[in-house]
Design an enzyme around this catalytic site. Structure first.
Site, PDB file in Angstrom:
ATOM      1  N   HIS A  18      26.171  42.565  39.411  1.00 42.08           N
ATOM      2  CA  HIS A  18      26.988  42.601  40.622  1.00 42.08           C
ATOM      3  C   HIS A  18      26.660  41.402  41.514  1.00 42.08           C
ATOM      4  CE1 HIS A  18      29.273  44.659  43.866  1.00 42.08           C
ATOM      5  NE2 HIS A  18      28.416  44.011  44.653  1.00 42.08           N
ATOM      6  N   GLU A  19      25.378  41.203  41.774  1.00 42.12           N
ATOM      7  CA  GLU A  19      24.977  40.088  42.636  1.00 42.12           C
ATOM      8  C   GLU A  19      25.191  38.742  41.945  1.00 42.12           C
ATOM      9  OE1 GLU A  19      24.603  40.810  45.577  1.00 42.12           O
ATOM     10  OE2 GLU A  19      24.300  42.966  45.357  1.00 42.12           O
ATOM     11  N   HIS A  22      28.656  37.540  42.850  1.00 41.92           N
ATOM     12  CA  HIS A  22      28.664  36.913  44.173  1.00 41.92           C
ATOM     13  C   HIS A  22      28.038  35.519  44.107  1.00 41.92           C
ATOM     14  CE1 HIS A  22      30.095  40.484  46.085  1.00 41.92           C
ATOM     15  NE2 HIS A  22      28.976  41.178  45.960  1.00 41.92           N
TER      16      HIS A  22
END
Length: 417
Positions: A18-19, A22
């Site tokens: 998920h990170e 980003h």
């Protein structure tokens, strides 16, 4: 210990990907990423590489990518500050010390008159001989305050300087990578275990269950149930599961002949719901191409399922007691881990999709809430006041923390009392 390891690997993978979404799209947009963190709270491990600090933190409650220009990221040198400056061979400031004493053979001390660390990149003031001097500041200059180092972020490297599309993509990429992770896990599962065939052909029959007792044999092809044509296995399983204890009229094809059978599915109770069961297994195919298709279709099917369950929660068909937090996920992982690596992989994919969907909800403090603000900005043609937006997100964080406490307390009562 097996459950702890499985939980750490699954949780760590979901948060990491998920990170990573980003991080990669922020870097692609030219945004400086100050920190890539797994977990929250106190730091237990940290490593700086390039302009980014990579950390693992104590509390397993998520993670974050801290981008330059967000929140209280900016640092200012106010007039009257006494700073120490280390210059390179071109007399450009590479490191600036303030709020601390420092000794260095090449340091120049200055009382700041004016400084710009974002646009024009300069610092000017009076040196120890009361002469007015001005120095350029390097784009990668380091500020050192009380022993803590931070790289300056020129305005073009800051999050808020980017276009709405670039900012939105940097935020949307987090949930997107959760869906991508689920796809690859399910594709790998299809390659390792094989892909269940879609045609309604019986691979094997379990003894002492309704199908065996009615005379179903391996290799039979189900062509209709109660007069309804059957072309796919999901149609067969759906009718059986919806009719526990009810006689069903089957037509099966065997050796080019149609055979009529009446079968009453056994009743199975799971999570206080009843399902029909025949005791038949579908064929498994080893095909890499079908494994890719399997990964995509399963990702879509799980997404639709979670969205439907979320809709029921919003409409009140499910209560908040049905939600699970970290404790509930840990206990579920413990149960799944007992049934082998394949079930654990399937569970990880389901959790990854769930994380992606939850983060896309248009709620403050979530990725979806930030995307909502970007959408409003695009429609208005100008950004919403940063302080007002920050306050909305702060309230959202507080409400989410309260919800997390309630859900965790429900999990503790459910599993330990």
């Amino acid at each position: 210990m097996q459950t702890v390891i499985a939980f750490i690997i699954i949780f760590g993978s979901l948060v990491f990907f998920h990170e990573l979404g980003h991080f990669l799209f922020a870097k692609r947009a030219g945004i400086m990423v100050r920190e890539f963190a797994i977990g929250m709270g106190p730091k237990i491990f940290g490593m700086t590489k390039g302009e980014t600090l990579y950390t693992i933190r104590l509390l397993p409650l998520g993670g974050y990518v801290r981008m330059a220009g967000e929140d209280m990221d900016s640092v200012e040198l106010q007039p009257g500050y006494r700073v120490g400056i280390i210059l390179n061979e071109d007399d450009v400031a590479e490191k600036i010390y303030f709020n601390q004493s420092v000794t260095h053979p090449n340091i120049v001390f200055l009382e700041v008159e004016r400084a710009d660390l974002e646009k024009d990149l300069f610092i000017e003031g009076y040196d120890e001989e009361e002469r007015f001097v001005r120095y350029k500041i390097a784009r990668n200059a380091i500020l050192v305050e009380n022993g803590n180092e931070i790289m300056i972020a020129p305005v073009d490297r800051q999050f808020n300087s980017k276009t709405v599309g670039q900012r939105a993509m940097a935020i949307f990429a987090g949930p997107l990578f959760n869906f991508i992770l689920a796809f690859f896990v399910l594709m790998a599962l299809g390659m390792m275990r094989g892909v269940p065939a879609s045609e309604p052909v019986i691979d094997s029959v379990m003894p002492n269950l309704p199908a065996a007792e009615a005379g179903i044999q391996a290799g039979d092809r189900v062509t209709s149930i109660n007069g309804q044509p059957i072309e796919r296995w999901n149609e067969l399983s759906g009718i059986v599961q919806e009719n526990p204890g009810k006689p069903l009229n089957f037509v099966v094809e065997r050796d080019n002949q149609n055979i009529e059978l009446v079968i009453t599915p056994a009743t199975v109770v799971e999570n206080e719901q009843q399902f029909g069961q025949l005791g038949i297994l579908r064929p498994i195919e080893q095909d890499p191409l079908k494994a890719v298709v399997f990964g995509a279709t399963q990702t879509w099917d799980y997404t639709v399922l979670i969205v439907e369950l979320l809709g029921k929660l919003i409409t009140g068909q499910f209560s908040i007691d049905a939600l699970s937090g970290p404790v509930g996920i840990y206990k579920a992982t413990e149960t799944v881990a007992q049934h082998g690596i394949f079930n654990l992989m399937n569970w990880a994919a389901l959790l990854s999709i769930n994380l992606g969907i939850m983060n896309l909800l248009p709620l403050p403090a979530l990725d979806g809430g930030r995307l909502l603000f970007f959408g409003i900005e695009a429609l208005r043609g100008k950004p919403i006041d940063r302080q007002k937006e920050g306050m909305v997100h702060f309230v959202g964080i507080v409400l989410l923390m309260i919800l997390m406490v309630v859900v965790t307390w429900n999990d503790i009562q459910r599993f330990f009392f």
